[in-house]
Design a protein around this motif. Sequence first.
Motif, mmCIF file in Angstrom:
data_model
loop_
_atom_site.group_PDB
_atom_site.id
_atom_site.type_symbol
_atom_site.label_atom_id
_atom_site.label_comp_id
_atom_site.label_asym_id
_atom_site.label_seq_id
_atom_site.Cartn_x
_atom_site.Cartn_y
_atom_site.Cartn_z
ATOM 1 N N THR A 94 0.835 -1.209 0.000
ATOM 2 C CA THR A 94 0.000 0.000 0.000
ATOM 3 C C THR A 94 0.862 1.249 0.000
ATOM 4 N N TYR A 95 0.443 2.235 -0.796
ATOM 5 C CA TYR A 95 1.026 3.563 -0.710
ATOM 6 C C TYR A 95 0.472 4.274 0.523
ATOM 7 N N VAL A 96 1.267 5.201 1.047
ATOM 8 C CA VAL A 96 0.783 6.184 2.006
ATOM 9 C C VAL A 96 0.845 7.532 1.296
ATOM 10 N N PHE A 97 -0.290 8.216 1.204
ATOM 11 C CA PHE A 97 -0.340 9.503 0.515
ATOM 12 C C PHE A 97 -0.175 10.631 1.535
ATOM 13 N N TRP A 98 0.915 11.328 1.431
ATOM 14 C CA TRP A 98 1.246 12.424 2.348
ATOM 15 C C TRP A 98 0.062 13.380 2.494
ATOM 16 N N ASN A 99 -0.523 13.809 1.361
ATOM 17 C CA ASN A 99 -1.589 14.813 1.438
ATOM 18 C C ASN A 99 -2.886 14.281 2.022
ATOM 19 N N TYR A 100 -3.018 12.965 2.121
ATOM 20 C CA TYR A 100 -4.227 12.376 2.703
ATOM 21 C C TYR A 100 -4.210 12.494 4.222
ATOM 22 N N HIS A 101 -3.017 12.555 4.782
ATOM 23 C CA HIS A 101 -2.869 12.617 6.244
ATOM 24 C C HIS A 101 -2.503 14.018 6.728
ATOM 25 N N ASN A 102 -1.831 14.782 5.898
ATOM 26 C CA ASN A 102 -1.494 16.172 6.222
ATOM 27 C C ASN A 102 -2.593 17.038 5.603
ATOM 28 N N THR A 103 -3.722 17.101 6.289
ATOM 29 C CA THR A 103 -4.955 17.629 5.689
ATOM 30 C C THR A 103 -4.969 19.148 5.557
ATOM 31 N N ALA A 104 -4.089 19.822 6.272
ATOM 32 C CA ALA A 104 -3.914 21.267 6.174
ATOM 33 C C ALA A 104 -2.535 21.556 6.766
ATOM 34 N N PRO A 105 -1.947 22.698 6.458
ATOM 35 C CA PRO A 105 -0.620 22.982 7.021
ATOM 36 C C PRO A 105 -0.606 22.809 8.539
ATOM 37 N N GLY A 106 0.261 21.935 9.012
ATOM 38 C CA GLY A 106 0.386 21.689 10.442
ATOM 39 C C GLY A 106 -0.659 20.771 11.033
ATOM 40 N N VAL A 107 -1.594 20.275 10.219
ATOM 41 C CA VAL A 107 -2.669 19.406 10.705
ATOM 42 C C VAL A 107 -2.438 17.988 10.186
ATOM 43 N N PHE A 141 -1.671 15.164 -7.261
ATOM 44 C CA PHE A 141 -0.326 15.706 -7.034
ATOM 45 C C PHE A 141 0.670 14.625 -6.620
ATOM 46 N N GLY A 142 0.392 13.381 -6.971
ATOM 47 C CA GLY A 142 1.303 12.298 -6.623
ATOM 48 C C GLY A 142 1.452 12.077 -5.137
ATOM 49 N N GLY A 143 0.537 12.666 -4.350
ATOM 50 C CA GLY A 143 0.590 12.525 -2.896
ATOM 51 C C GLY A 143 1.094 13.756 -2.172
ATOM 52 N N TYR A 144 1.645 14.728 -2.890
ATOM 53 C CA TYR A 144 2.148 15.933 -2.232
ATOM 54 C C TYR A 144 0.993 16.857 -1.816
ATOM 55 N N PRO A 145 1.085 17.516 -0.677
ATOM 56 C CA PRO A 145 0.096 18.546 -0.321
ATOM 57 C C PRO A 145 0.175 19.714 -1.294
ATOM 58 N N TRP A 146 -0.959 20.203 -1.737
ATOM 59 C CA TRP A 146 -0.971 21.258 -2.759
ATOM 60 C C TRP A 146 -0.294 22.534 -2.285
ATOM 61 N N TRP A 147 -0.347 22.785 -0.979
ATOM 62 C CA TRP A 147 0.161 24.079 -0.491
ATOM 63 C C TRP A 147 1.691 24.146 -0.429
ATOM 64 N N LEU A 148 2.379 23.039 -0.727
ATOM 65 C CA LEU A 148 3.832 23.141 -0.846
ATOM 66 C C LEU A 148 4.205 24.187 -1.890
ATOM 67 N N GLN A 149 3.329 24.363 -2.881
ATOM 68 C CA GLN A 149 3.592 25.318 -3.952
ATOM 69 C C GLN A 149 3.514 26.773 -3.472
ATOM 70 N N GLN A 150 2.977 26.969 -2.266
ATOM 71 C CA GLN A 150 2.854 28.327 -1.734
ATOM 72 C C GLN A 150 4.200 28.926 -1.342
ATOM 73 N N ASN A 151 5.186 28.062 -1.121
ATOM 74 C CA ASN A 151 6.512 28.514 -0.703
ATOM 75 C C ASN A 151 7.388 28.722 -1.940
ATOM 76 N N PRO A 152 7.701 29.952 -2.309
ATOM 77 C CA PRO A 152 8.480 30.194 -3.536
ATOM 78 C C PRO A 152 9.896 29.634 -3.473
ATOM 79 N N ALA A 153 10.387 29.346 -2.259
ATOM 80 C CA ALA A 153 11.743 28.805 -2.123
ATOM 81 C C ALA A 153 11.775 27.285 -2.258
ATOM 82 N N LEU A 154 10.602 26.678 -2.383
ATOM 83 C CA LEU A 154 10.518 25.219 -2.367
ATOM 84 C C LEU A 154 10.346 24.663 -3.778
ATOM 85 N N GLU A 155 11.152 23.674 -4.115
ATOM 86 C CA GLU A 155 10.967 22.913 -5.352
ATOM 87 C C GLU A 155 10.847 21.445 -4.984
#
Length: 624
Positions: A84-97, A135-149
């Motif tokens: 089974t995959y674990v999807f990061w964005n399924y468990h990290n439902t909001a920043p810090g949550v 998003f392949g499991g990534y939380p969408w809001w990672l894109q909010q950080n301009p320093a993050l790739e």
Amino acid sequence: MMNLSIFKSQIKVSVIACLLLFGLHFLSFAQQKHSFQIKDGAFLYDGKATQIHAGEMHFARIPKTYWRHRLQMLKAMGLNTVATYVFWNYHNTAPGVWDFKSESRNLPEFLRIAQEEGMFVILRPGPYACAEWEFGGYPWWLQQNPALEIRTYNKAFLDSCQVYIHQLASQVKNLQVSKGGPIIMVQAENEFGSYVAQRKDIPLELHKKYNLAIKQMLLDEGFDVPLFTSDGSWLFDGGSLEGVLPTANGEGDVVNLKNAVNKYHQNQGPYMVAEYYPGWLHHWGEPFPNVSSEEVVKQLETYLKNGVNFNIYMAHGGTNFGFTAGANYNEEHDIQPDLTTYDYDAPVSEAGWATPKYLAIRELMKKYVNYPIPEIPKPLPVVNLGKIQLTKSVDLLTLKNSLTPIKSDSVLSFEKLNQGFGYVLYSKKFTQPIQGKLTLNGLRDFAVVYVNGKKKGELSRMDKQYSLDIDIPFNGTLEILVENMGRINYGAEIVHNEKGLITSPKINDIPLKGNWAMYQFPFATMPTLKENSSLAKEARPAIYGGTFEVKQLGDVFLDMRTWGKGIVFVNGQNLGRYWKVGPQQTLYLPSAFLKKGKNEIVVFEQLNEKTQAEIPTLAEPILK
């Protein structure tokens, strides 16, 4: 005669003693530690050579109440392991949550049930998963950080990965086989070799540093079972890691498999195909793929005869409920959104049924495995609810007037509006008439265009339809309803995943600036409609609602063939997207989302080519 109170007291003490004794015995059994290692070219469980016959299913795509049934289905097919995959964005439902406990997010519970059913577990935590998931499991809001790739040796991204892996490890590291749990192996990253091949703009040494960093995070957080990588056999050079077993996805040639593994793993096995495909993924507007039972049995028998370990991807696919479906990308289509169903033409169907492919695999496994294969579990009940009546409705273009828009001189993407999913209505008033070609080169992903409330056309990134002729009168209003159809989950374009309108619309190549109002419809929860409302208007987006009675619980399928495009909620649960282009024409409604008595249904219909009054139900899906 014994005093009755003394007699009751003695019984109570005896019962407590028995329960304590049983509890200690169970605790001892549950905490019994085992070893699983890779040695001398083999998988060794407690020192004994063991073959892995795995099937993939994702707990996030299955209602929690069905987990045990689906695991029993895999075991009765002859498998001894679930991956089974674990999807990061399924468990990290909001920043810090973080959520590892509620319903189908309860990963530790899934692992415990797998162990109770006598199954090993292969954990695939990413952080990148793919899996046709948003998003392949990534939380969408990672894109909010301009320093993050994402997915590269980038400090901001690696810091985020570290937080995720730490949270995950806190939930599952004590469920490794070395601690008495069912987890025998953990995957490091996922199909990274293909990403290296696609991102030649990034120096190879940075790719390698990133891949090693993910491996080290897993080790530092206490994962002590064997790690493995998973790639096409021709991509091992980019994705393999020193001291980590490489496994091959989609490799049918045993000689190729062995040669590739030997080159990167001490010139010896074990040999494993981490993804053998008995079916294939499916997109909207494309034919539903099929792989024959004969082809599947032939390939699996080749593995069994040659001692090749395998994981059937998917053994049971499940459903992309809500907004969890991802999308692919190629040169022909700027985006290929995935269906709501993740049936995958898998041996176990979306609703958990044994298909002819399942029965054929089960008979094959009986010939080769040296462990007992149980009987097939009874199918779960299926019901037909007749026609569900929709008794209330509201027009979305009117409903927007009750909302407070975000105003800006230019259009804002979903991300800039701090919205992950759903829809945004972009509205602009004109003080002067204008006509010509409206162009939305920044459309992500599907739009319906209105002038003064009248539909003028549909634009779709999927079909590269970005323009239409338009005529806006004096004091006219242009409205563009934009839908996010799922972020790209695979390939180099995964780094370009903003949604909505990401550049200014143009008329006759002139950017439309100033006076934009944006109304947000994320549909994070089921909308509430007023009783006895009947305000839907033809050719304008509408929300419909109704109630229906359920006397006997069972799975059912909603027949959406007379509808256009939208989403359906039942009792607060978003069942996912429907679309007339197919191939999927029904939505799976599991009994886990129903209740005896009164049930609520809400439909958001984007196209609304005709007003609607009902949804028929079926006992079988229409997916082709």
